[in-house]
Motif scaffolding. Structure first.
Motif, PDB file in Angstrom:
ATOM      1  N   PRO A 167       6.929  31.693  19.375  1.00 19.51           N
ATOM      2  CA  PRO A 167       7.557  31.987  18.085  1.00 19.51           C
ATOM      3  C   PRO A 167       8.767  31.177  17.656  1.00 19.51           C
ATOM      4  CG  PRO A 167       7.088  33.865  19.515  1.00 19.51           C
ATOM      5  CD  PRO A 167       6.998  32.671  20.548  1.00 19.51           C
ATOM      6  N   VAL A 168       9.582  30.654  18.399  1.00 15.30           N
ATOM      7  CA  VAL A 168      10.653  29.756  17.801  1.00 15.30           C
ATOM      8  C   VAL A 168       9.948  28.692  17.328  1.00 15.30           C
ATOM      9  CG1 VAL A 168      12.660  28.531  18.430  1.00 15.30           C
ATOM     10  CG2 VAL A 168      12.369  30.865  19.474  1.00 15.30           C
ATOM     11  N   GLY A 169       9.283  28.083  17.911  1.00 21.18           N
ATOM     12  CA  GLY A 169       8.438  26.770  17.058  1.00 21.18           C
ATOM     13  C   GLY A 169       7.676  27.063  15.873  1.00 21.18           C
ATOM     14  N   VAL A 170       6.976  28.324  15.869  1.00 22.86           N
ATOM     15  CA  VAL A 170       6.186  28.487  14.712  1.00 22.86           C
ATOM     16  C   VAL A 170       7.415  28.850  13.410  1.00 22.86           C
ATOM     17  CG1 VAL A 170       4.909  30.407  13.523  1.00 22.86           C
ATOM     18  CG2 VAL A 170       4.464  29.814  15.776  1.00 22.86           C
ATOM     19  N   THR A 171       8.317  29.587  13.813  1.00 23.41           N
ATOM     20  CA  THR A 171       9.375  29.992  12.788  1.00 23.41           C
ATOM     21  C   THR A 171       9.995  28.672  12.343  1.00 23.41           C
ATOM     22  OG1 THR A 171       9.639  31.993  13.949  1.00 23.41           O
ATOM     23  CG2 THR A 171      11.299  31.384  12.249  1.00 23.41           C
ATOM     24  N   GLY A 231      10.425  22.302  19.579  1.00 22.19           N
ATOM     25  CA  GLY A 231       9.525  23.572  19.788  1.00 22.19           C
ATOM     26  C   GLY A 231       8.164  23.596  18.869  1.00 22.19           C
ATOM     27  N   VAL A 232       8.226  22.641  18.118  1.00 25.89           N
ATOM     28  CA  VAL A 232       6.908  22.586  17.099  1.00 25.89           C
ATOM     29  C   VAL A 232       5.675  21.804  17.790  1.00 25.89           C
ATOM     30  CG1 VAL A 232       5.978  21.622  15.026  1.00 25.89           C
ATOM     31  CG2 VAL A 232       8.331  22.669  14.957  1.00 25.89           C
ATOM     32  N   GLY A 233       5.712  20.856  18.615  1.00 21.61           N
ATOM     33  CA  GLY A 233       4.545  20.231  19.082  1.00 21.61           C
ATOM     34  C   GLY A 233       4.112  19.278  17.997  1.00 21.61           C
ATOM     35  N   GLU A 234       3.011  18.622  18.161  1.00 19.53           N
ATOM     36  CA  GLU A 234       2.163  17.756  17.387  1.00 19.53           C
ATOM     37  C   GLU A 234       1.869  18.533  16.006  1.00 19.53           C
ATOM     38  OE1 GLU A 234      -1.630  14.665  17.281  1.00 19.53           O
ATOM     39  OE2 GLU A 234      -1.284  15.825  18.925  1.00 19.53           O
ATOM     40  N   VAL A 235       2.241  17.908  14.971  1.00 21.25           N
ATOM     41  CA  VAL A 235       1.499  18.229  13.505  1.00 21.25           C
ATOM     42  C   VAL A 235       0.648  17.310  13.054  1.00 21.25           C
ATOM     43  CG1 VAL A 235       2.197  19.019  11.204  1.00 21.25           C
ATOM     44  CG2 VAL A 235       3.728  19.436  13.180  1.00 21.25           C
ATOM     45  N   ARG A 236      -0.556  17.632  12.738  1.00 24.33           N
ATOM     46  CA  ARG A 236      -1.638  16.790  12.519  1.00 24.33           C
ATOM     47  C   ARG A 236      -2.159  16.940  11.185  1.00 24.33           C
ATOM     48  NH1 ARG A 236      -4.083  19.928  16.202  1.00 24.33           N
ATOM     49  NH2 ARG A 236      -3.288  19.644  18.191  1.00 24.33           N
ATOM     50  N   VAL A 237      -2.404  15.935  10.595  1.00 24.08           N
ATOM     51  CA  VAL A 237      -3.068  15.842   9.136  1.00 24.08           C
ATOM     52  C   VAL A 237      -4.379  16.262   9.257  1.00 24.08           C
ATOM     53  CG1 VAL A 237      -3.714  14.117   7.222  1.00 24.08           C
ATOM     54  CG2 VAL A 237      -1.603  13.963   8.506  1.00 24.08           C
ATOM     55  N   ALA A 238      -4.601  17.490   8.246  1.00 30.57           N
ATOM     56  CA  ALA A 238      -6.096  17.777   8.449  1.00 30.57           C
ATOM     57  C   ALA A 238      -6.793  17.732   7.214  1.00 30.57           C
ATOM     58  CB  ALA A 238      -5.892  19.471   8.847  1.00 30.57           C
ATOM     59  N   GLY A 239      -6.683  16.572   6.421  1.00 30.77           N
ATOM     60  CA  GLY A 239      -7.227  16.382   5.287  1.00 30.77           C
ATOM     61  C   GLY A 239      -6.118  15.847   4.289  1.00 30.77           C
ATOM     62  N   VAL A 240      -6.675  15.487   2.926  1.00 28.61           N
ATOM     63  CA  VAL A 240      -5.643  15.073   2.336  1.00 28.61           C
ATOM     64  C   VAL A 240      -4.365  15.532   2.001  1.00 28.61           C
ATOM     65  CG1 VAL A 240      -5.529  14.034  -0.201  1.00 28.61           C
ATOM     66  CG2 VAL A 240      -7.752  13.907   0.992  1.00 28.61           C
ATOM     67  N   GLU A 241      -4.434  16.900   1.831  1.00 30.63           N
ATOM     68  CA  GLU A 241      -3.216  17.609   1.519  1.00 30.63           C
ATOM     69  C   GLU A 241      -2.902  18.868   2.620  1.00 30.63           C
ATOM     70  OE1 GLU A 241      -5.201  20.441  -1.995  1.00 30.63           O
ATOM     71  OE2 GLU A 241      -4.144  18.805  -2.480  1.00 30.63           O
ATOM     72  N   GLU A 242      -3.267  18.642   3.635  1.00 30.08           N
ATOM     73  CA  GLU A 242      -3.286  19.913   4.720  1.00 30.08           C
ATOM     74  C   GLU A 242      -2.810  19.280   5.896  1.00 30.08           C
ATOM     75  OE1 GLU A 242      -6.891  22.261   5.000  1.00 30.08           O
ATOM     76  OE2 GLU A 242      -6.875  22.542   2.902  1.00 30.08           O
TER      77      GLU A 242
END
Length: 191
Positions: free
Chosen positions: A50-54, A31-42
């Motif tokens: 809401p299930v994916g967010v939690t 449920g999370v989907g793609e998590v992307r790198v948004a910088g060196v530490e983000e």
């Protein structure tokens, strides 16, 4: 629409590698989907439910070295949710901190954001007090194993798993997880 923005606040010297590995591992969660790198530490993500967010926020809290911003933009779209998540987190943030921002015209938006943040604060408190054995047992339960299966995996009795789960606050985590999902659903209905 939902978004999560997380910033690594640990001491690892190889931040970029750790953040990239974390993004890859978190992308595999249900449920999370793609998590992307948004910088060196983000990291950023836009779970659809809401299930994916939690699920994502709890994984970040369990890791222990992340400050997290959650954005909810009921009628404004993905970009507004991402802006809300980044704005909620702000420029700093300490590990284990979850801030929430709900965008919308409804005067109850600030209260909804505070309620969601409070639920995650309580969950972080439960998670941060666990022993290594408690983290092991709850991790297996979160992965969908039964207590009997977890016992076999750990090489202990079902009673030992039950005791580890009780000591780790597993019942409180389950209740807090359900509360966070419910509060996110209510926040998404505003606007």
């Amino acid at each position: 629409m939902f978004a999560v923005h997380a910033r690594y606040r640990g001491r690892d010297r190889r931040r970029a590698e750790l953040v990239a590995a974390s993004a890859a591992a978190l992308t595999g969660l249900d449920g999370v989907g793609e998590v992307r790198v948004a910088g060196v530490e983000e990291l950023t993500a836009a779970p659809e439910t809401p299930v994916g967010v939690t699920t994502l926020v709890l994984a970040l809290l369990a890791a222990g070295d992340w400050a997290v911003g959650v954005g909810v933009a009921p009628a404004a779209g993905a970009a507004a949710a991402a802006d809300a998540a980044a704005g909620a987190l702000g420029p700093g943030g300490r590990p284990g901190l979850v801030r929430v921002r709900v965008r919308g015209d409804d005067p109850a938006a600030a209260d909804a954001a505070a309620d969601v943040a409070a639920a995650f604060t309580l969950l972080q408190h439960v998670i941060s007090r666990r022993s290594a054995q408690g983290r092991e047992a709850t991790g297996l339960m979160r992965a969908g194993l039964t207590q009997v299966e977890a016992a076999a995996e750990l090489g202990v009795s079902k009673q030992a798993v039950n005791q580890r789960l009780a000591a780790a606050g597993w019942a409180a985590e389950e209740a807090g997880w359900a509360l966070a999902v419910h509060l996110l659903e209510r926040a998404a209905a505003l606007g």
